[in-house]
Design an enzyme around this catalytic site. Sequence first.
Site, PDB file in Angstrom:
ATOM      1  N   LEU A  12      55.301 -33.043  39.341  1.00 33.92           N
ATOM      2  CA  LEU A  12      54.461 -33.340  40.223  1.00 33.92           C
ATOM      3  C   LEU A  12      54.486 -34.641  41.013  1.00 33.92           C
ATOM      4  O   LEU A  12      54.202 -34.475  42.318  1.00 33.92           O
ATOM      5  CB  LEU A  12      52.933 -33.116  39.799  1.00 33.92           C
ATOM      6  CG  LEU A  12      51.819 -33.317  40.685  1.00 33.92           C
ATOM      7  CD1 LEU A  12      51.691 -32.109  41.774  1.00 33.92           C
ATOM      8  CD2 LEU A  12      50.348 -33.217  40.023  1.00 33.92           C
ATOM      9  N   ASP A  37      51.335 -47.517  32.124  1.00 37.37           N
ATOM     10  CA  ASP A  37      51.289 -46.578  30.890  1.00 37.37           C
ATOM     11  C   ASP A  37      49.711 -46.332  30.855  1.00 37.37           C
ATOM     12  O   ASP A  37      48.843 -47.122  30.636  1.00 37.37           O
ATOM     13  CB  ASP A  37      51.564 -47.330  29.848  1.00 37.37           C
ATOM     14  CG  ASP A  37      51.074 -46.593  28.394  1.00 37.37           C
ATOM     15  OD1 ASP A  37      50.663 -45.468  28.543  1.00 37.37           O
ATOM     16  OD2 ASP A  37      51.708 -46.998  27.492  1.00 37.37           O
ATOM     17  N   ILE A  38      49.185 -45.011  31.282  1.00 38.97           N
ATOM     18  CA  ILE A  38      47.965 -44.697  31.320  1.00 38.97           C
ATOM     19  C   ILE A  38      47.182 -44.739  30.172  1.00 38.97           C
ATOM     20  O   ILE A  38      45.968 -44.913  29.823  1.00 38.97           O
ATOM     21  CB  ILE A  38      47.632 -43.471  32.082  1.00 38.97           C
ATOM     22  CG1 ILE A  38      47.978 -42.167  30.991  1.00 38.97           C
ATOM     23  CG2 ILE A  38      48.211 -43.308  33.303  1.00 38.97           C
ATOM     24  CD1 ILE A  38      47.642 -40.870  31.474  1.00 38.97           C
ATOM     25  N   ALA A  61      51.118 -36.999  32.155  1.00 41.87           N
ATOM     26  CA  ALA A  61      50.486 -35.906  31.017  1.00 41.87           C
ATOM     27  C   ALA A  61      51.528 -35.847  30.145  1.00 41.87           C
ATOM     28  O   ALA A  61      52.818 -36.008  30.224  1.00 41.87           O
ATOM     29  CB  ALA A  61      50.109 -34.727  31.480  1.00 41.87           C
ATOM     30  N   THR A  63      53.567 -32.807  28.276  1.00 40.11           N
ATOM     31  CA  THR A  63      53.464 -31.510  28.868  1.00 40.11           C
ATOM     32  C   THR A  63      54.246 -30.683  28.032  1.00 40.11           C
ATOM     33  O   THR A  63      54.449 -29.265  28.314  1.00 40.11           O
ATOM     34  CB  THR A  63      53.981 -31.349  30.129  1.00 40.11           C
ATOM     35  OG1 THR A  63      55.163 -32.089  30.400  1.00 40.11           O
ATOM     36  CG2 THR A  63      53.002 -31.972  31.215  1.00 40.11           C
ATOM     37  N   THR A 102      45.171 -27.506  33.169  1.00 41.15           N
ATOM     38  CA  THR A 102      46.009 -26.194  32.766  1.00 41.15           C
ATOM     39  C   THR A 102      45.319 -24.997  32.799  1.00 41.15           C
ATOM     40  O   THR A 102      44.057 -25.081  32.358  1.00 41.15           O
ATOM     41  CB  THR A 102      46.853 -26.686  32.005  1.00 41.15           C
ATOM     42  OG1 THR A 102      47.438 -25.582  31.451  1.00 41.15           O
ATOM     43  CG2 THR A 102      45.894 -27.184  30.637  1.00 41.15           C
ATOM     44  N   ASP A 103      45.883 -23.931  33.084  1.00 44.28           N
ATOM     45  CA  ASP A 103      45.346 -22.674  32.631  1.00 44.28           C
ATOM     46  C   ASP A 103      45.384 -22.368  31.094  1.00 44.28           C
ATOM     47  O   ASP A 103      44.708 -21.625  30.594  1.00 44.28           O
ATOM     48  CB  ASP A 103      46.411 -21.606  33.289  1.00 44.28           C
ATOM     49  CG  ASP A 103      47.842 -21.631  32.671  1.00 44.28           C
ATOM     50  OD1 ASP A 103      48.436 -22.889  32.602  1.00 44.28           O
ATOM     51  OD2 ASP A 103      48.500 -20.679  32.835  1.00 44.28           O
ATOM     52  N   TYR A 126      48.066 -28.647  22.810  1.00 41.15           N
ATOM     53  CA  TYR A 126      48.267 -28.849  24.259  1.00 41.15           C
ATOM     54  C   TYR A 126      47.096 -28.501  25.229  1.00 41.15           C
ATOM     55  O   TYR A 126      46.330 -29.382  25.906  1.00 41.15           O
ATOM     56  CB  TYR A 126      49.616 -28.270  24.868  1.00 41.15           C
ATOM     57  CG  TYR A 126      49.764 -28.629  26.475  1.00 41.15           C
ATOM     58  CD1 TYR A 126      49.990 -29.639  27.109  1.00 41.15           C
ATOM     59  CD2 TYR A 126      49.339 -27.516  27.366  1.00 41.15           C
ATOM     60  CE1 TYR A 126      50.094 -29.919  28.544  1.00 41.15           C
ATOM     61  CE2 TYR A 126      49.503 -27.382  28.845  1.00 41.15           C
ATOM     62  CZ  TYR A 126      49.688 -28.771  29.304  1.00 41.15           C
ATOM     63  OH  TYR A 126      49.844 -28.944  30.701  1.00 41.15           O
ATOM     64  N   TRP A 151      52.028 -22.662  35.252  1.00 41.80           N
ATOM     65  CA  TRP A 151      53.318 -22.407  35.457  1.00 41.80           C
ATOM     66  C   TRP A 151      53.961 -23.107  36.765  1.00 41.80           C
ATOM     67  O   TRP A 151      54.718 -22.669  37.499  1.00 41.80           O
ATOM     68  CB  TRP A 151      53.321 -20.729  35.675  1.00 41.80           C
ATOM     69  CG  TRP A 151      52.986 -19.740  34.856  1.00 41.80           C
ATOM     70  CD1 TRP A 151      52.058 -20.031  33.856  1.00 41.80           C
ATOM     71  CD2 TRP A 151      53.413 -18.472  34.595  1.00 41.80           C
ATOM     72  NE1 TRP A 151      51.864 -18.922  33.062  1.00 41.80           N
ATOM     73  CE2 TRP A 151      52.524 -17.908  33.233  1.00 41.80           C
ATOM     74  CE3 TRP A 151      54.264 -17.535  35.226  1.00 41.80           C
ATOM     75  CZ2 TRP A 151      52.792 -16.570  33.094  1.00 41.80           C
ATOM     76  CZ3 TRP A 151      54.366 -16.314  34.710  1.00 41.80           C
ATOM     77  CH2 TRP A 151      53.738 -15.888  33.757  1.00 41.80           C
TER      78      TRP A 151
HETATM   79  N1  LIG Z   1      54.486 -27.955  33.739  1.00 44.55           N
HETATM   80  C1  LIG Z   1      53.616 -26.984  33.860  1.00 44.55           C
HETATM   81  O1  LIG Z   1      53.898 -25.885  33.874  1.00 44.55           O
HETATM   82  C2  LIG Z   1      52.298 -27.265  34.088  1.00 44.55           C
HETATM   83  C3  LIG Z   1      51.242 -25.769  33.815  1.00 44.55           C
HETATM   84  C4  LIG Z   1      50.019 -26.237  34.051  1.00 44.55           C
HETATM   85  C5  LIG Z   1      49.271 -27.687  34.167  1.00 44.55           C
HETATM   86  N2  LIG Z   1      50.454 -28.712  34.227  1.00 44.55           N
HETATM   87  C6  LIG Z   1      49.675 -30.076  34.308  1.00 44.55           C
HETATM   88  O2  LIG Z   1      50.287 -30.408  35.648  1.00 44.55           O
HETATM   89  C7  LIG Z   1      50.415 -32.040  35.562  1.00 44.55           C
HETATM   90  C8  LIG Z   1      51.811 -32.373  35.916  1.00 44.55           C
HETATM   91  O3  LIG Z   1      52.692 -31.792  35.282  1.00 44.55           O
HETATM   92  P1  LIG Z   1      54.326 -31.879  35.312  1.00 44.55           P
HETATM   93  O4  LIG Z   1      54.954 -30.375  35.131  1.00 44.55           O
HETATM   94  O5  LIG Z   1      54.624 -32.749  36.856  1.00 44.55           O
HETATM   95  O6  LIG Z   1      54.688 -32.933  34.042  1.00 44.55           O
HETATM   96  P2  LIG Z   1      55.835 -33.543  33.815  1.00 44.55           P
HETATM   97  O7  LIG Z   1      57.088 -33.212  34.637  1.00 44.55           O
HETATM   98  O8  LIG Z   1      56.187 -33.248  32.313  1.00 44.55           O
HETATM   99  O9  LIG Z   1      55.692 -34.921  33.945  1.00 44.55           O
HETATM  100  C9  LIG Z   1      54.753 -35.750  33.398  1.00 44.55           C
HETATM  101  C10 LIG Z   1      54.995 -37.163  33.578  1.00 44.55           C
HETATM  102  O10 LIG Z   1      53.958 -38.106  32.826  1.00 44.55           O
HETATM  103  C11 LIG Z   1      54.556 -39.258  32.660  1.00 44.55           C
HETATM  104  N3  LIG Z   1      53.924 -39.829  31.271  1.00 44.55           N
HETATM  105  C12 LIG Z   1      53.911 -39.511  30.166  1.00 44.55           C
HETATM  106  N4  LIG Z   1      53.321 -40.423  29.345  1.00 44.55           N
HETATM  107  C13 LIG Z   1      52.739 -41.444  29.992  1.00 44.55           C
HETATM  108  C14 LIG Z   1      52.003 -42.538  30.168  1.00 44.55           C
HETATM  109  N5  LIG Z   1      51.245 -42.740  28.906  1.00 44.55           N
HETATM  110  N6  LIG Z   1      51.611 -43.221  31.258  1.00 44.55           N
HETATM  111  C15 LIG Z   1      52.061 -42.660  32.197  1.00 44.55           C
HETATM  112  N7  LIG Z   1      52.723 -41.633  32.514  1.00 44.55           N
HETATM  113  C16 LIG Z   1      53.071 -41.028  31.518  1.00 44.55           C
HETATM  114  C17 LIG Z   1      55.938 -38.700  32.011  1.00 44.55           C
HETATM  115  O11 LIG Z   1      56.772 -39.965  32.195  1.00 44.55           O
HETATM  116  P3  LIG Z   1      58.032 -40.130  31.115  1.00 44.55           P
HETATM  117  O12 LIG Z   1      58.915 -39.008  31.486  1.00 44.55           O
HETATM  118  O13 LIG Z   1      58.588 -41.395  31.529  1.00 44.55           O
HETATM  119  O14 LIG Z   1      57.525 -40.082  29.717  1.00 44.55           O
HETATM  120  C18 LIG Z   1      56.282 -37.810  33.272  1.00 44.55           C
HETATM  121  O15 LIG Z   1      56.910 -38.237  34.346  1.00 44.55           O
HETATM  122  C19 LIG Z   1      50.226 -32.287  34.185  1.00 44.55           C
HETATM  123  O16 LIG Z   1      48.860 -32.683  34.036  1.00 44.55           O
HETATM  124  C20 LIG Z   1      50.196 -31.014  33.298  1.00 44.55           C
HETATM  125  O17 LIG Z   1      49.375 -30.946  32.270  1.00 44.55           O
HETATM  126  C21 LIG Z   1      51.656 -28.563  34.159  1.00 44.55           C
END
Ligand SMILES: NC(=O)c1ccc[n+]([C@@H]2O[C@H](COP(=O)([O-])OP(=O)(O)OC[C@H]3O[C@@H](n4cnc5c(N)ncnc54)[C@H](OP(=O)(O)O)[C@@H]3O)[C@@H](O)[C@H]2O)c1
Length: 280
Positions: A12, A37-38, A61, A63, A102-103, A126, A151
Amino acid sequence: MVVLVTGANGQLGQSLQFIAPNYPELHFVFCASADLDITNAADCEAMFSKINPGFCINAAAYTAVDKAESETEKAHLINVIGAQNLAEVCKKHNTVLLHISTDFVFDGEKNIAYKENDAPNPTGIYGQTKLAGEKAIQEVFENYYIIRTSWVYSQFGNNFMKTMLRLASERDSISVVNDQIGTPTNAVDLADALAKIITSNKKAFGVYNFSNEGQCSWYDFAKKIFEVNNINIDLKSIPTSSFPTPAKRPEFSVLDKTKIKTTFGLEIKDWQDSLKTIKI
Ligand SMILES: NC(=O)c1ccc[n+]([C@@H]2O[C@H](COP(=O)([O-])OP(=O)(O)OC[C@H]3O[C@@H](n4cnc5c(N)ncnc54)[C@H](OP(=O)(O)O)[C@@H]3O)[C@@H](O)[C@H]2O)c1
């Protein structure tokens, strides 16, 4: 208007970087996990004092859905404490928080699309931590948009589409589950919706659903991925019982988008049309 993006190297976060040039009125500040770092409240405070954002998009997040079953504390730290830290610093600096959920907060027992006020009941760690993150924000203040999505895939990062394309280059045959129903979400469409919410200047805070339109199974999604990319492969449909995973997933998690469409006048692409727009 300064917009801080946390987790900027995730899919995202990268999608927000991709659409940022379309919104010159927004001054995005992208922070990867190494920049902010959040889970560290002092780091959050220092960043907010430095850039004074009007909006913060929390794209950070934990994930890893299956790994969360054995890394409960880490998932809780990032998805709950991280969300709470951001809400507290947003409240202090009068910043609007856009947080992604998330769903997987739903148990999937319904068979019509989930509305925002349907009762959540996550089936795994999760989903539990994401729901607890939502509640932590809601306990701190009211100036939040919590956007539940599903998704998520894109040309960026790791996701189901990338996994299917990789497996197709390694194998002659792939089996994918056909009894979990949901809606793919192109992360670029989600990123665009977030920018539109910000530029709408509405203060219609609350919980919203966002995914692409339509619904399908993971098998249907895989089939379309191969069709769009002109890949011929033996794709087999299997039940979830033949593909056991540590985390139980909802059988049905289609999200009703009426609220976000009517509040912000958003037009949302069908998932199949949006998939076709991706260039690998
Ligand atoms: N992917 C899905 O299918 C899905 C579905 C429903 C909802 N969501 C939600 O959509 C949002 C975006 O998901 P995404 O797919 O973009 O996730 P992603 O590709 O896994 O990216 C998450 C990012 O968060 C970073 N992160 C982890 N711990 C952190 C911390 N303590 N401080 C700052 N950054 C941190 C990670 O950095 P590092 O890699 O450096 O650790 C990574 O770049 C999330 O809230 C997720 O829960 C995702």
